[in-house]
Enzyme design. Sequence first.
Site, mmCIF file in Angstrom:
data_model
loop_
_atom_site.group_PDB
_atom_site.id
_atom_site.type_symbol
_atom_site.label_atom_id
_atom_site.label_comp_id
_atom_site.label_asym_id
_atom_site.label_seq_id
_atom_site.Cartn_x
_atom_site.Cartn_y
_atom_site.Cartn_z
ATOM 1 N N ASP A 47 0.829 -1.217 0.000
ATOM 2 C CA ASP A 47 0.000 0.000 0.000
ATOM 3 C C ASP A 47 0.862 1.265 0.000
ATOM 4 O OD1 ASP A 47 0.711 -0.532 2.670
ATOM 5 O OD2 ASP A 47 -1.203 0.161 3.489
ATOM 6 N N SER A 78 -11.593 2.735 27.582
ATOM 7 C CA SER A 78 -11.763 1.561 26.731
ATOM 8 C C SER A 78 -11.943 0.326 27.578
ATOM 9 C CB SER A 78 -10.532 1.376 25.837
ATOM 10 O OG SER A 78 -10.577 0.108 25.221
ATOM 11 N N GLY A 136 -3.840 -6.134 17.786
ATOM 12 C CA GLY A 136 -2.469 -6.495 17.420
ATOM 13 C C GLY A 136 -2.391 -7.823 16.692
ATOM 14 N N SER A 142 -6.453 -0.977 15.104
ATOM 15 C CA SER A 142 -6.041 0.438 15.163
ATOM 16 C C SER A 142 -6.914 1.282 14.234
ATOM 17 C CB SER A 142 -4.553 0.593 14.833
ATOM 18 O OG SER A 142 -4.238 0.081 13.557
ATOM 19 N N GLU A 178 -2.263 7.863 12.561
ATOM 20 C CA GLU A 178 -1.425 6.681 12.793
ATOM 21 C C GLU A 178 0.037 6.985 12.438
ATOM 22 O OE1 GLU A 178 -3.420 3.096 12.237
ATOM 23 O OE2 GLU A 178 -1.632 1.844 12.218
ATOM 24 N N ASP A 190 -5.782 -0.071 5.662
ATOM 25 C CA ASP A 190 -6.686 -0.373 6.769
ATOM 26 C C ASP A 190 -7.832 0.629 6.863
ATOM 27 O OD1 ASP A 190 -4.594 -2.083 7.163
ATOM 28 O OD2 ASP A 190 -3.811 -1.066 8.934
HETATM 29 P P1 ADP Z 1 -3.753 -4.050 14.688
HETATM 30 O O1 ADP Z 1 -4.215 -2.790 14.055
HETATM 31 O O2 ADP Z 1 -3.370 -5.087 13.674
HETATM 32 O O3 ADP Z 1 -4.724 -4.625 15.681
HETATM 33 P P2 ADP Z 1 -1.767 -2.267 15.739
HETATM 34 O O4 ADP Z 1 -0.471 -2.481 16.434
HETATM 35 O O5 ADP Z 1 -1.772 -1.467 14.497
HETATM 36 O O6 ADP Z 1 -2.419 -3.703 15.494
HETATM 37 O O7 ADP Z 1 -2.784 -1.555 16.724
HETATM 38 C C1 ADP Z 1 -3.000 -2.093 18.020
HETATM 39 C C2 ADP Z 1 -3.023 -0.955 19.043
HETATM 40 O O8 ADP Z 1 -4.171 -0.121 18.830
HETATM 41 C C3 ADP Z 1 -3.163 -1.423 20.468
HETATM 42 O O9 ADP Z 1 -1.908 -1.765 21.016
HETATM 43 C C4 ADP Z 1 -3.784 -0.209 21.153
HETATM 44 O O10 ADP Z 1 -2.801 0.752 21.428
HETATM 45 C C5 ADP Z 1 -4.671 0.353 20.066
HETATM 46 N N1 ADP Z 1 -6.061 -0.121 20.190
HETATM 47 C C6 ADP Z 1 -6.768 -0.759 19.233
HETATM 48 N N2 ADP Z 1 -8.034 -1.040 19.661
HETATM 49 C C7 ADP Z 1 -8.126 -0.531 20.904
HETATM 50 C C8 ADP Z 1 -9.179 -0.482 21.877
HETATM 51 N N3 ADP Z 1 -10.395 -1.011 21.653
HETATM 52 N N4 ADP Z 1 -8.903 0.114 23.079
HETATM 53 C C9 ADP Z 1 -7.695 0.654 23.324
HETATM 54 N N5 ADP Z 1 -6.675 0.635 22.445
HETATM 55 C C10 ADP Z 1 -6.867 0.049 21.249
HETATM 56 MG MG MG Z 2 -2.992 -1.510 12.867
#
Ligand code: ADP
Ligand code: MG
Length: 405
Positions: A47, A78, A136, A142, A178, A190
């Site tokens: 991307d 959260s 994650g 995210s 991001e 995404d």
């Molecule tokens: P992915 O997007 O593949 O799940 P990322 O590392 O890009 O992995 O994003 C994960 C991060 O996003 C988490 O570590 C946290 O900081 C944040 N995050 C995502 N969803 C939530 C949520 N529901 N509550 C709090 N933080 C979140």
């Molecule tokens: Mg992500």
Amino acid sequence: MPNWINTRDDAQLVTDAQALFTKSFGSAPAGVWAAPGRVNLIGEHVDYAGGLSIPFALEQNTAVAVAPRTDGVLRMVSELEDNSAVTEIPLDKVGPGSPADWSGYVAGSVWAGLQVGVIPTCTGLDIAIVSDVPIGSGLSSSAALECSVALAAFELATGRSPADEERRRLVQACMRAENEVVGASTGGLDQNASFFGKRGYALVLDFRSGELTRVPFDLASRGMVLLIADTNAPHTLSDGQYASRRGVIDAVQHALTPGGTGTIRDIPDAAAAAAQWARDNGEDAELTSRRVRHVVEETARTQEVAHLLEEGDIDGVRERMRDSHISLRDLYQVTTPELDSAFHAAGELGARMTGGGFGGAVIALIDRDVVDDTAAAIASAAAKHGFPEPTFLIARPGEGARRLR
Ligand code: ADP
Ligand code: MG
């Protein structure tokens, strides 16, 4: 017995988000918005290189219950973090690198929406977050978080839902959040999937032209499913590995395209040209050409899959998926032993890692009647190697970001 992930329906998400809001802030929210995670069928790590990806929005969502404030402060809670703790940040303290924790995804989306100008105004928000998107795992929790928050801020400021052009600008804002606030240099796959997903459809995203087309994606009528196996070996896209892969591609694009603004796709015989450039500049030529080859070949495979999906040639799709994993393992080197084990246990054909890699999930496009056996095989391979126990879900194309209430 394989461990299946539970998913709430929209009504339950609304109830749970409202309850968390009321418990945390002592009043009722103005509304509830949701944005989905996504799964990428093919087109990985292209991307940011002008390539193509074919993701779809999942039926797993992040939902936010939100109410406006008047003092310029963002407060958020959260259910996935410490439930009792409300995080607070004044909007004028949000910017590149700040805040640095999970609240950066939330505050960053509002800040970037204001910067981009798509969110006309914001004088603070209270936000309660609930989510069914695994965190994650390469399924983009995210973007689900960014997009649900940005949509809520947009609709509260304007009193209406965004037109397509505004959705495109909200995508830009969430990417900026991001990239600049959180410091994860992801490329837009995404956020596009989360904002533009549609039930029953996959998206073909062309990152060179910016074109977005929808193709019907109905596996059920063929007796097939897309199984997701989350290895539960979490990744962090904000650590150095993702950035280092992207760094090589950015450097090549910068050096070898007119004005430094083109993409790998604009460079004739890109892998050889990149190797020559690396040699001339004291970089590792073999490694550079391997990374660029992945981008070139993955983009070609994804173009083929777009046609194969239109023709209904699922066997052809399954071959490309296997080849994609092998390329991500051997050329781009973003898989892990857990991902490679799940890929192998799933039978390789029709399987691949999905998302940024370095942990996360494997997908398998398989006949419905072998789902339980495949999940069991993946789980038992993980157990044999002493890896974490995987969790499973069936991926179906769901709706993009929307107001629930
Ligand atoms: P992915 O997007 O593949 O799940 P990322 O590392 O890009 O992995 O994003 C994960 C991060 O996003 C988490 O570590 C946290 O900081 C944040 N995050 C995502 N969803 C939530 C949520 N529901 N509550 C709090 N933080 C979140
Ligand atoms: Mg992500």
